[in-house]
Design a protein around this motif. Sequence first.
Motif, PDB file in Angstrom:
ATOM      1  N   PHE A  78      23.369  87.073  66.866  1.00  0.00           N
ATOM      2  CA  PHE A  78      24.154  87.323  65.664  1.00  0.00           C
ATOM      3  C   PHE A  78      23.278  87.192  64.433  1.00  0.00           C
ATOM      4  O   PHE A  78      22.492  86.252  64.308  1.00  0.00           O
ATOM      5  CB  PHE A  78      25.318  86.329  65.548  1.00  0.00           C
ATOM      6  CG  PHE A  78      26.423  86.586  66.522  1.00  0.00           C
ATOM      7  CD1 PHE A  78      26.531  85.839  67.682  1.00  0.00           C
ATOM      8  CD2 PHE A  78      27.367  87.575  66.278  1.00  0.00           C
ATOM      9  CE1 PHE A  78      27.551  86.076  68.590  1.00  0.00           C
ATOM     10  CE2 PHE A  78      28.391  87.813  67.183  1.00  0.00           C
ATOM     11  CZ  PHE A  78      28.482  87.061  68.335  1.00  0.00           C
ATOM     12  N   GLN A  80      29.092  82.405  54.992  1.00  0.00           N
ATOM     13  CA  GLN A  80      28.144  83.243  55.719  1.00  0.00           C
ATOM     14  C   GLN A  80      28.950  84.367  56.359  1.00  0.00           C
ATOM     15  O   GLN A  80      29.960  84.118  57.005  1.00  0.00           O
ATOM     16  CB  GLN A  80      27.421  82.455  56.813  1.00  0.00           C
ATOM     17  CG  GLN A  80      26.276  81.604  56.334  1.00  0.00           C
ATOM     18  CD  GLN A  80      25.402  81.099  57.468  1.00  0.00           C
ATOM     19  OE1 GLN A  80      25.358  81.651  58.569  1.00  0.00           O
ATOM     20  NE2 GLN A  80      24.687  80.009  57.199  1.00  0.00           N
ATOM     21  N   TYR A  84      20.872  84.082  64.700  1.00  0.00           N
ATOM     22  CA  TYR A  84      21.331  83.074  65.651  1.00  0.00           C
ATOM     23  C   TYR A  84      21.371  83.690  67.045  1.00  0.00           C
ATOM     24  O   TYR A  84      21.521  84.892  67.209  1.00  0.00           O
ATOM     25  CB  TYR A  84      22.767  82.637  65.336  1.00  0.00           C
ATOM     26  CG  TYR A  84      22.977  81.941  64.025  1.00  0.00           C
ATOM     27  CD1 TYR A  84      23.311  82.658  62.881  1.00  0.00           C
ATOM     28  CD2 TYR A  84      22.897  80.551  63.923  1.00  0.00           C
ATOM     29  CE1 TYR A  84      23.531  82.022  61.671  1.00  0.00           C
ATOM     30  CE2 TYR A  84      23.124  79.897  62.720  1.00  0.00           C
ATOM     31  CZ  TYR A  84      23.441  80.641  61.598  1.00  0.00           C
ATOM     32  OH  TYR A  84      23.676  80.005  60.414  1.00  0.00           O
ATOM     33  N   TYR A 141      20.119  85.239  58.245  1.00  0.00           N
ATOM     34  CA  TYR A 141      19.927  84.335  59.376  1.00  0.00           C
ATOM     35  C   TYR A 141      19.998  85.120  60.681  1.00  0.00           C
ATOM     36  O   TYR A 141      20.762  86.072  60.806  1.00  0.00           O
ATOM     37  CB  TYR A 141      21.050  83.286  59.405  1.00  0.00           C
ATOM     38  CG  TYR A 141      21.250  82.521  58.115  1.00  0.00           C
ATOM     39  CD1 TYR A 141      22.033  83.046  57.093  1.00  0.00           C
ATOM     40  CD2 TYR A 141      20.666  81.272  57.925  1.00  0.00           C
ATOM     41  CE1 TYR A 141      22.226  82.348  55.911  1.00  0.00           C
ATOM     42  CE2 TYR A 141      20.859  80.564  56.744  1.00  0.00           C
ATOM     43  CZ  TYR A 141      21.634  81.107  55.750  1.00  0.00           C
ATOM     44  OH  TYR A 141      21.821  80.408  54.578  1.00  0.00           O
ATOM     45  N   PHE A 154      29.043  87.292  59.118  1.00  0.00           N
ATOM     46  CA  PHE A 154      28.383  87.565  60.388  1.00  0.00           C
ATOM     47  C   PHE A 154      28.510  89.035  60.788  1.00  0.00           C
ATOM     48  O   PHE A 154      29.532  89.679  60.526  1.00  0.00           O
ATOM     49  CB  PHE A 154      28.998  86.701  61.502  1.00  0.00           C
ATOM     50  CG  PHE A 154      28.497  85.294  61.499  1.00  0.00           C
ATOM     51  CD1 PHE A 154      29.008  84.363  60.614  1.00  0.00           C
ATOM     52  CD2 PHE A 154      27.504  84.900  62.375  1.00  0.00           C
ATOM     53  CE1 PHE A 154      28.531  83.060  60.590  1.00  0.00           C
ATOM     54  CE2 PHE A 154      27.025  83.598  62.374  1.00  0.00           C
ATOM     55  CZ  PHE A 154      27.535  82.680  61.481  1.00  0.00           C
ATOM     56  N   GLY A 155      27.466  89.526  61.456  1.00  0.00           N
ATOM     57  CA  GLY A 155      27.525  90.836  62.075  1.00  0.00           C
ATOM     58  C   GLY A 155      28.271  90.762  63.397  1.00  0.00           C
ATOM     59  O   GLY A 155      28.652  89.680  63.842  1.00  0.00           O
ATOM     60  N   PRO A 156      28.464  91.915  64.057  1.00  0.00           N
ATOM     61  CA  PRO A 156      29.252  91.966  65.286  1.00  0.00           C
ATOM     62  C   PRO A 156      28.505  91.508  66.526  1.00  0.00           C
ATOM     63  O   PRO A 156      29.109  91.340  67.580  1.00  0.00           O
ATOM     64  CB  PRO A 156      29.630  93.443  65.400  1.00  0.00           C
ATOM     65  CG  PRO A 156      28.520  94.154  64.704  1.00  0.00           C
ATOM     66  CD  PRO A 156      28.084  93.246  63.589  1.00  0.00           C
ATOM     67  N   GLN A 195      23.678  83.020  70.673  1.00  0.00           N
ATOM     68  CA  GLN A 195      24.841  82.332  71.214  1.00  0.00           C
ATOM     69  C   GLN A 195      24.787  82.401  72.730  1.00  0.00           C
ATOM     70  O   GLN A 195      24.767  83.476  73.308  1.00  0.00           O
ATOM     71  CB  GLN A 195      26.155  82.950  70.715  1.00  0.00           C
ATOM     72  CG  GLN A 195      27.380  82.183  71.208  1.00  0.00           C
ATOM     73  CD  GLN A 195      28.684  82.742  70.681  1.00  0.00           C
ATOM     74  OE1 GLN A 195      28.789  83.914  70.349  1.00  0.00           O
ATOM     75  NE2 GLN A 195      29.709  81.897  70.594  1.00  0.00           N
ATOM     76  N   GLY A 203      28.325  77.592  76.360  1.00  0.00           N
ATOM     77  CA  GLY A 203      28.215  76.143  76.338  1.00  0.00           C
ATOM     78  C   GLY A 203      27.199  75.592  75.354  1.00  0.00           C
ATOM     79  O   GLY A 203      27.011  74.377  75.279  1.00  0.00           O
ATOM     80  N   MET A 204      26.532  76.491  74.601  1.00  0.00           N
ATOM     81  CA  MET A 204      25.476  76.017  73.674  1.00  0.00           C
ATOM     82  C   MET A 204      25.840  76.254  72.218  1.00  0.00           C
ATOM     83  O   MET A 204      25.123  75.825  71.312  1.00  0.00           O
ATOM     84  CB  MET A 204      24.152  76.739  73.980  1.00  0.00           C
ATOM     85  CG  MET A 204      23.614  76.481  75.360  1.00  0.00           C
ATOM     86  SD  MET A 204      23.208  74.761  75.600  1.00  0.00           S
ATOM     87  CE  MET A 204      21.803  74.590  74.510  1.00  0.00           C
ATOM     88  N   GLY A 205      26.907  76.971  71.962  1.00  0.00           N
ATOM     89  CA  GLY A 205      27.254  77.278  70.585  1.00  0.00           C
ATOM     90  C   GLY A 205      26.260  78.235  69.965  1.00  0.00           C
ATOM     91  O   GLY A 205      25.605  79.013  70.663  1.00  0.00           O
ATOM     92  N   LEU A 206      26.144  78.187  68.657  1.00  0.00           N
ATOM     93  CA  LEU A 206      25.188  79.028  67.934  1.00  0.00           C
ATOM     94  C   LEU A 206      23.971  78.200  67.585  1.00  0.00           C
ATOM     95  O   LEU A 206      24.087  77.099  67.055  1.00  0.00           O
ATOM     96  CB  LEU A 206      25.801  79.566  66.634  1.00  0.00           C
ATOM     97  CG  LEU A 206      26.395  80.944  66.709  1.00  0.00           C
ATOM     98  CD1 LEU A 206      27.709  80.894  67.435  1.00  0.00           C
ATOM     99  CD2 LEU A 206      26.591  81.518  65.315  1.00  0.00           C
TER     100      LEU A 206
END
Lengths: 111, 113
Positions: free
Chosen positions: B90, B102, B35, B33, B104-106, B37, B40-43
Amino acid sequence: GEDVEQSLFLSVREGDSSVINCTYTDSSSTYLYWYKQEPGAGLQLLTYIFSNMDMKQDQRLTVLLNKKDKHLSLRIADTQTGDSAIYFCADGGGSNYKLTFGKGTLLTVNP
Amino acid sequence: NAGVTQTPKFRVLKTGQSMTLLCAQDMNHEYMYWYRQDPGMGLRLIHYSVGEGTTAKGEVPDGYNVSRLKKQNFLLGLESAAPSQTSVYFCASRASTADNEQFFGPGTRLTVL
């Protein structure tokens, strides 16, 4: 599309319990998740709950699910300064192969 | 295992430039995946892949392309960068839908001027 809502900020004292709330709209959701993001890092899975459960406990973490109201909460007992982070609620939907994330709740723990 | 790695960690682009973000995972995961970020919008999901050679659009795919030529790599391309693409990106991977985590990468912090 489906939506996940959570409050943006929570501030607690060290040693108190923290409760982070989340609501979702997808009635077909199978799994619901809580992720933690520390500053400058990616997300880490904290815990998840299957939709046919109403509670799950994992050490200091308790997840409550009210499927009728589509409400999910994460309780952290004895909150420590190391718990300061952003907490994301996520909904796996009916298929569970992609997640819809809330905007995240910034938890600040004051000594 | 290195887990999920992302290259580069930081990048500054000028409007109109192109670039490719690389995500690599060494866990033999099927699903990957991308994403973004934003405050205020999240992922928000850009694109995802359910296996080598497959890709699908997520919630905010416009302005991005992806490729999954090898199972372990998932590339995110910006053909003509815009300031609205300034974000933290991400990558994540997951073994299968039977596996609920899931990884996640850094993250890659991208600024478009």
